[in-house]
Motif scaffolding. Structure first.
Motif, PDB file in Angstrom:
ATOM      1  N   GLY A 104     -13.228  -7.898 -17.899  1.00  0.00           N
ATOM      2  CA  GLY A 104     -14.105  -7.630 -16.771  1.00  0.00           C
ATOM      3  C   GLY A 104     -15.479  -8.258 -16.868  1.00  0.00           C
ATOM      4  O   GLY A 104     -16.305  -8.057 -15.986  1.00  0.00           O
ATOM      5  N   ASN A 105     -15.775  -8.998 -17.927  1.00  0.00           N
ATOM      6  CA  ASN A 105     -17.067  -9.680 -18.034  1.00  0.00           C
ATOM      7  C   ASN A 105     -17.023 -10.929 -17.170  1.00  0.00           C
ATOM      8  O   ASN A 105     -16.610 -11.992 -17.615  1.00  0.00           O
ATOM      9  N   CYS A 106     -17.416 -10.781 -15.916  1.00  0.00           N
ATOM     10  CA  CYS A 106     -17.263 -11.864 -14.949  1.00  0.00           C
ATOM     11  C   CYS A 106     -18.547 -12.104 -14.168  1.00  0.00           C
ATOM     12  O   CYS A 106     -19.324 -11.190 -13.927  1.00  0.00           O
ATOM     13  N   LEU A 107     -18.700 -13.330 -13.736  1.00  0.00           N
ATOM     14  CA  LEU A 107     -19.729 -13.685 -12.773  1.00  0.00           C
ATOM     15  C   LEU A 107     -19.051 -13.991 -11.458  1.00  0.00           C
ATOM     16  O   LEU A 107     -17.936 -14.497 -11.421  1.00  0.00           O
ATOM     17  N   GLU A 108     -19.737 -13.681 -10.379  1.00  0.00           N
ATOM     18  CA  GLU A 108     -19.277 -14.048  -9.053  1.00  0.00           C
ATOM     19  C   GLU A 108     -20.350 -14.923  -8.423  1.00  0.00           C
ATOM     20  O   GLU A 108     -21.545 -14.698  -8.642  1.00  0.00           O
ATOM     21  N   ILE A 109     -19.911 -15.906  -7.662  1.00  0.00           N
ATOM     22  CA  ILE A 109     -20.853 -16.787  -6.974  1.00  0.00           C
ATOM     23  C   ILE A 109     -20.493 -16.856  -5.492  1.00  0.00           C
ATOM     24  O   ILE A 109     -19.336 -16.654  -5.114  1.00  0.00           O
TER      25      ILE A 109
END
Length: 63
Positions: A18-23
């Motif tokens: 779950g360690n995510c970035l969203e752009i």
């Protein structure tokens, strides 16, 4: 979803834990970056196109 950034997508480098970035691009040409664990309630970093390019170049040079 926010109206300024309508099309969030997760990074292709997201981890399974779950360690995510969203752009998301905005209509004004900026790029928003947020932490997916905040479920849209956390802060958004706002990059100009030039800043985003410099950020990506810096990250890629460290890889």
């Amino acid at each position: 979803m926010t109206t300024r950034y309508p099309t969030w997508r997760k990074s292709s480098y997201s981890e399974a834990n779950g360690n995510c970035l969203e752009i998301s691009p905005s209509a004004s040409g900026t790029i928003g970056v947020r932490d997916s664990k905040q479920h849209g309630a956390g802060p958004i970093l706002d990059f100009t196109a030039r800043e985003w390019t410099a950020f990506l170049q810096a990250v890629r040079s460290k890889a």
